[in-house]
Design a protein around this motif. Structure first.
Motif, PDB file in Angstrom:
ATOM      1  N   ALA A 180      -9.912  12.169   5.674  1.00 27.32           N
ATOM      2  CA  ALA A 180      -9.757  10.914   6.412  1.00 27.32           C
ATOM      3  C   ALA A 180      -8.748  10.021   5.707  1.00 27.32           C
ATOM      4  N   PHE A 181      -8.849  10.010   4.396  1.00 32.44           N
ATOM      5  CA  PHE A 181      -7.890   9.209   3.637  1.00 32.44           C
ATOM      6  C   PHE A 181      -6.474   9.739   3.799  1.00 32.44           C
ATOM      7  N   GLU A 182      -6.348  11.033   3.817  1.00 30.12           N
ATOM      8  CA  GLU A 182      -4.998  11.610   3.936  1.00 30.12           C
ATOM      9  C   GLU A 182      -4.361  11.244   5.275  1.00 30.12           C
ATOM     10  N   ILE A 214     -17.642   9.316   2.538  1.00 30.78           N
ATOM     11  CA  ILE A 214     -16.193   9.200   2.530  1.00 30.78           C
ATOM     12  C   ILE A 214     -15.577  10.598   2.406  1.00 30.78           C
ATOM     13  N   GLN A 248      -9.914   9.096  -5.242  1.00 30.04           N
ATOM     14  CA  GLN A 248     -10.099  10.543  -5.351  1.00 30.04           C
ATOM     15  C   GLN A 248      -8.768  11.252  -5.443  1.00 30.04           C
ATOM     16  N   PHE A 249      -7.835  10.795  -4.606  1.00 30.65           N
ATOM     17  CA  PHE A 249      -6.520  11.422  -4.585  1.00 30.65           C
ATOM     18  C   PHE A 249      -5.867  11.327  -5.958  1.00 30.65           C
ATOM     19  N   GLU A 250      -5.969  10.149  -6.535  1.00 30.69           N
ATOM     20  CA  GLU A 250      -5.367   9.972  -7.849  1.00 30.69           C
ATOM     21  C   GLU A 250      -6.036  10.871  -8.876  1.00 30.69           C
ATOM     22  N   LEU A 277       1.429   7.308  -6.497  1.00 33.95           N
ATOM     23  CA  LEU A 277       0.462   8.376  -6.757  1.00 33.95           C
ATOM     24  C   LEU A 277       1.186   9.630  -7.223  1.00 33.95           C
ATOM     25  N   ARG A 315      -0.310  13.129 -17.013  1.00 31.41           N
ATOM     26  CA  ARG A 315      -0.048  11.882 -17.728  1.00 31.41           C
ATOM     27  C   ARG A 315      -1.266  11.479 -18.542  1.00 31.41           C
ATOM     28  N   LEU A 374     -12.089  12.927   2.033  1.00 32.87           N
ATOM     29  CA  LEU A 374     -10.716  12.878   1.551  1.00 32.87           C
ATOM     30  C   LEU A 374      -9.716  13.087   2.684  1.00 32.87           C
ATOM     31  N   ILE A 409     -12.661   3.536   3.112  1.00 35.19           N
ATOM     32  CA  ILE A 409     -12.114   4.898   3.162  1.00 35.19           C
ATOM     33  C   ILE A 409     -10.763   4.940   2.457  1.00 35.19           C
ATOM     34  N   TRP A 410      -9.952   3.943   2.732  1.00 36.39           N
ATOM     35  CA  TRP A 410      -8.634   3.918   2.086  1.00 36.39           C
ATOM     36  C   TRP A 410      -8.786   3.901   0.564  1.00 36.39           C
ATOM     37  N   ALA A 461       0.958   4.296  -2.727  1.00 35.44           N
ATOM     38  CA  ALA A 461       0.866   5.709  -2.351  1.00 35.44           C
ATOM     39  C   ALA A 461       2.018   6.508  -2.948  1.00 35.44           C
ATOM     40  N   GLN A 463     -11.518   4.499  -1.452  1.00 40.35           N
ATOM     41  CA  GLN A 463     -12.217   5.635  -2.053  1.00 40.35           C
ATOM     42  C   GLN A 463     -11.301   6.836  -2.088  1.00 40.35           C
ATOM     43  N   GLY A 464     -10.633   7.082  -0.959  1.00 33.53           N
ATOM     44  CA  GLY A 464      -9.726   8.209  -0.896  1.00 33.53           C
ATOM     45  C   GLY A 464      -8.607   8.074  -1.901  1.00 33.53           C
ATOM     46  N   PHE A 465      -8.126   6.870  -2.047  1.00 34.73           N
ATOM     47  CA  PHE A 465      -7.062   6.636  -3.014  1.00 34.73           C
ATOM     48  C   PHE A 465      -7.523   7.038  -4.412  1.00 34.73           C
ATOM     49  N   GLU A 522       0.332   5.427   7.007  1.00 41.33           N
ATOM     50  CA  GLU A 522       0.948   4.321   6.275  1.00 41.33           C
ATOM     51  C   GLU A 522       2.375   4.660   5.870  1.00 41.33           C
ATOM     52  N   ARG A 543       0.843  -1.212   0.000  1.00 38.97           N
ATOM     53  CA  ARG A 543       0.000   0.000   0.000  1.00 38.97           C
ATOM     54  C   ARG A 543       0.867   1.247   0.000  1.00 38.97           C
ATOM     55  N   PHE A 549      -4.942   8.440   6.808  1.00 35.78           N
ATOM     56  CA  PHE A 549      -4.516   7.052   6.581  1.00 35.78           C
ATOM     57  C   PHE A 549      -3.176   7.024   5.855  1.00 35.78           C
ATOM     58  N   LEU A 550      -3.102   7.842   4.824  1.00 37.65           N
ATOM     59  CA  LEU A 550      -1.919   7.845   3.974  1.00 37.65           C
ATOM     60  C   LEU A 550      -0.688   8.242   4.787  1.00 37.65           C
TER      61      LEU A 550
END
Lengths: 107, 107
Positions: A96-98, A92, B88-90, A25, B99, A94, B81-82, A22, B84-86, A104, A18, A100-101
DNA sequence: GCAATCGTCAACCATTTGGTTGAATGTCTG
DNA sequence: CAGACATTCAACCAAATGGTTGACGATTGC
């Protein structure tokens, strides 16, 4: 007979992989550069990249002696669709995902 | 040290276990009833249920001689969350977008 | 009490994963 | 050409998966 969903989820079941996703990305990366932040051998990272490739999460293209790794988010989409089938999750966010990121990448 | 996300994704990487989760969306079920549609031994299903429990995706409660399996969507929510966020982030990442543009223009 | 039922445990097996080290292959560069 | 670099391969190892069968401990119902 492993479905794509099998290998996609299985590939996501490892923090190292994972983290690699990341990192990708940000930009495409050479295998050596992918391996640099990790405290394990290059061969170990190479194996992780093979698993990610088999899962369709990344692609690898060799140019000269350098093999470039590229994120392929399509495989994630299928997994995401499966999850949304459970449909009972809250909105969901974003940020929250950040979090996580960050966790990680730092862990 | 395996994070919860590790075991959650790993648990999802098997079609039998994903089917079990889908069945448990409907209602709580006894182990024997969970096993019924599958062409494998009860012991094999029992192992799958242990993996799902360790991953936090289900809980099991014994009442009498029957052990009831219950979906626990919290672990799925974290994984969702991981992912979905991934995605969106991308999608919003500039380099990735560039690209994408390059690909569109060249191909 | 006794037999059937529910579910796990134990032992076994084959395969995969996650890591190591060291050698090998391919490619660039001086 | 020689050497440095990028990456994988090969062999090995320990642990986990995914499955089997058979025995076992609870629990229920006749």
């Amino acid at each position: 007979m492993k479905t794509t969903l099998d290998s996609t989820f299985a590939a996501l079941g490892d923090a190292t992989r994972r983290s690699i996703l990341a990192m990708l990305l940000e930009d495409d990366m050479a295998v050596t550069d992918v391996a640099e932040p990790f405290e394990m051998s290059l061969a170990a990272i190479s194996k992780h990249l093979i698993i990610l490739t088999r899962a369709g999460l990344i692609s690898q293209e060799k140019r000269g002696r350098v093999k470039w790794c590229k994120l392929e988010p399509d495989a994630l989409r299928d997994a995401s669709i499966w999850m949304q089938g459970f449909g009972q999750f809250e909105a969901i966010h974003l940020d929250a995902f950040e979090r996580f990121l960050d966790q990680e990448l730092s862990g």
